[in-house]
Scaffold this motif. Sequence first.
Motif, PDB file in Angstrom:
ATOM      1  N   VAL A 134       0.845  -1.202   0.000  1.00 35.57           N
ATOM      2  CA  VAL A 134       0.000   0.000   0.000  1.00 35.57           C
ATOM      3  C   VAL A 134       0.879   1.249   0.000  1.00 35.57           C
ATOM      4  N   ILE A 135       1.925   1.264   0.812  1.00 41.87           N
ATOM      5  CA  ILE A 135       2.841   2.406   0.869  1.00 41.87           C
ATOM      6  C   ILE A 135       3.441   2.668  -0.508  1.00 41.87           C
ATOM      7  N   MET A 136       3.985   1.612  -1.122  1.00 39.40           N
ATOM      8  CA  MET A 136       4.651   1.769  -2.415  1.00 39.40           C
ATOM      9  C   MET A 136       3.681   2.152  -3.522  1.00 39.40           C
ATOM     10  N   GLU A 137       2.512   1.541  -3.513  1.00 36.85           N
ATOM     11  CA  GLU A 137       1.529   1.835  -4.567  1.00 36.85           C
ATOM     12  C   GLU A 137       0.915   3.218  -4.391  1.00 36.85           C
ATOM     13  N   LEU A 138       0.752   3.668  -3.156  1.00 38.57           N
ATOM     14  CA  LEU A 138       0.231   5.013  -2.936  1.00 38.57           C
ATOM     15  C   LEU A 138       1.228   6.067  -3.409  1.00 38.57           C
ATOM     16  N   LEU A 139       2.495   5.876  -3.076  1.00 38.05           N
ATOM     17  CA  LEU A 139       3.514   6.850  -3.472  1.00 38.05           C
ATOM     18  C   LEU A 139       3.653   6.905  -4.997  1.00 38.05           C
ATOM     19  N   TYR A 140       3.643   5.732  -5.630  1.00 39.08           N
ATOM     20  CA  TYR A 140       3.793   5.698  -7.091  1.00 39.08           C
ATOM     21  C   TYR A 140       2.472   5.949  -7.814  1.00 39.08           C
ATOM     22  N   GLY A 141       1.367   5.515  -7.215  1.00 38.59           N
ATOM     23  CA  GLY A 141       0.075   5.603  -7.897  1.00 38.59           C
ATOM     24  C   GLY A 141      -0.675   6.903  -7.688  1.00 38.59           C
ATOM     25  N   SER A 142      -0.194   7.744  -6.765  1.00 47.95           N
ATOM     26  CA  SER A 142      -0.875   9.020  -6.534  1.00 47.95           C
ATOM     27  C   SER A 142       0.084  10.199  -6.521  1.00 47.95           C
ATOM     28  N   GLY A 143       1.393   9.929  -6.405  1.00 46.97           N
ATOM     29  CA  GLY A 143       2.382  11.005  -6.428  1.00 46.97           C
ATOM     30  C   GLY A 143       2.395  11.876  -5.194  1.00 46.97           C
ATOM     31  N   ILE A 144       1.798  11.404  -4.100  1.00 46.18           N
ATOM     32  CA  ILE A 144       1.738  12.240  -2.900  1.00 46.18           C
ATOM     33  C   ILE A 144       3.113  12.318  -2.231  1.00 46.18           C
ATOM     34  N   ARG A 145       3.314  13.361  -1.454  1.00 45.42           N
ATOM     35  CA  ARG A 145       4.562  13.582  -0.740  1.00 45.42           C
ATOM     36  C   ARG A 145       4.638  12.647   0.467  1.00 45.42           C
ATOM     37  N   LEU A 146       5.848  12.468   0.976  1.00 45.95           N
ATOM     38  CA  LEU A 146       6.054  11.659   2.176  1.00 45.95           C
ATOM     39  C   LEU A 146       5.212  12.176   3.332  1.00 45.95           C
ATOM     40  N   SER A 147       5.244  13.488   3.569  1.00 48.61           N
ATOM     41  CA  SER A 147       4.485  14.078   4.681  1.00 48.61           C
ATOM     42  C   SER A 147       2.986  13.855   4.509  1.00 48.61           C
ATOM     43  N   GLU A 148       2.519  13.895   3.261  1.00 45.94           N
ATOM     44  CA  GLU A 148       1.099  13.692   2.980  1.00 45.94           C
ATOM     45  C   GLU A 148       0.702  12.236   3.231  1.00 45.94           C
ATOM     46  N   LEU A 149       1.592  11.322   2.879  1.00 48.15           N
ATOM     47  CA  LEU A 149       1.325   9.898   3.111  1.00 48.15           C
ATOM     48  C   LEU A 149       1.212   9.598   4.597  1.00 48.15           C
ATOM     49  N   VAL A 150       2.169  10.106   5.356  1.00 45.07           N
ATOM     50  CA  VAL A 150       2.212   9.843   6.801  1.00 45.07           C
ATOM     51  C   VAL A 150       0.961  10.381   7.502  1.00 45.07           C
ATOM     52  N   GLU A 151       0.427  11.488   7.000  1.00 48.68           N
ATOM     53  CA  GLU A 151      -0.713  12.133   7.652  1.00 48.68           C
ATOM     54  C   GLU A 151      -2.076  11.635   7.162  1.00 48.68           C
ATOM     55  N   LEU A 152      -2.088  10.719   6.187  1.00 48.43           N
ATOM     56  CA  LEU A 152      -3.366  10.198   5.687  1.00 48.43           C
ATOM     57  C   LEU A 152      -4.158   9.521   6.799  1.00 48.43           C
ATOM     58  N   GLU A 153      -5.458   9.803   6.844  1.00 48.64           N
ATOM     59  CA  GLU A 153      -6.344   9.168   7.815  1.00 48.64           C
ATOM     60  C   GLU A 153      -7.397   8.348   7.079  1.00 48.64           C
ATOM     61  N   LEU A 154      -8.040   7.450   7.811  1.00 48.82           N
ATOM     62  CA  LEU A 154      -9.060   6.591   7.220  1.00 48.82           C
ATOM     63  C   LEU A 154     -10.158   7.403   6.544  1.00 48.82           C
ATOM     64  N   LYS A 155     -10.529   8.526   7.156  1.00 52.04           N
ATOM     65  CA  LYS A 155     -11.612   9.349   6.629  1.00 52.04           C
ATOM     66  C   LYS A 155     -11.236  10.053   5.322  1.00 52.04           C
TER      67      LYS A 155
END
Length: 290
Positions: A134-155
């Motif tokens: 999920v980490i790898m696919e989110l970073l490659y599949g959405s282009g989000i920043r590291l800080s944005e990934l870490v702060e993602l919430e379920l909602k």
Amino acid sequence: MITPFLEFLQFEKRASAHTIKSYQTDLEQFQKYLLFQYECNEPETAKAPMLRSWVVSMMEEGLNPSSINRKIAALRTFYGYLRKKKHIDSDPTKILSALKTRKKLPAFVEEKSMELLFEEGVFSEDFSGLRDRVIMELLYGSGIRLSELVELELKDLNLPARTIRVFGKRAKERIVPVSTSLAQLLHKYTEQRAPEEDTDVLLLTDSNKAIYPVFVQRKVKQYLSAVTTLSQKSPHVLRHTYATHLLNRGADLNAIKELLGHANLAATQIYTHNSIEKLKKTHQQAHPKA
């Protein structure tokens, strides 16, 4: 005046924790230099030659020009704040000029290598492997920043609509689309994710705690090492890879700008250089007169 300035960045400018920490580090280094060199402990009383002297000292130490430019930018923002608050009459940073730096093309992973990464057998079948994917696919599949990934919430997930809500720099919100396969992967992950009362953070460590930047950086380096020989193996390389692959497949530059959350098109245009280099290579290999 450094503490009030940092509070201004946090509460009025809504700067990210990473940005605030960078400003704090740079300004504290400057303050130490003033104290050692001029016995001055108050940056707001520093004169222009003192600022120039600090820049020269960093150059003599061999500090990277881009790092020095970042510190100059920190000084400009700090003294701009002091002027705005009428703590100083003139801006001492006006005599400072940014150093010339060599523009580097953003590093990215080739498409074939990314395909190898997501083949069967790369990620383990347990929850840890699912989370890593999920980490790898989110970073490659959405282009989000590291800080944005870490702060993602379920909602922030809207899986029926195949979108995620991201809070970028200065807490600017944007909606990023994801593929059907990534939405399905996220659904599978959320079903297996252990419910935690103390956190709504999407991604958890093996001990069911919120992930943190170094955790993600280690995972990215681990998995990219299996498919690429790039010296840089970071979350930001996956962001570059996302943008470059979109552009190579014909995506509109303005659309990529919105997807990445860039404030202006100039920041996105750097990816066109990679595409131009690819075109040049194709021309040299294929054209009779190349």
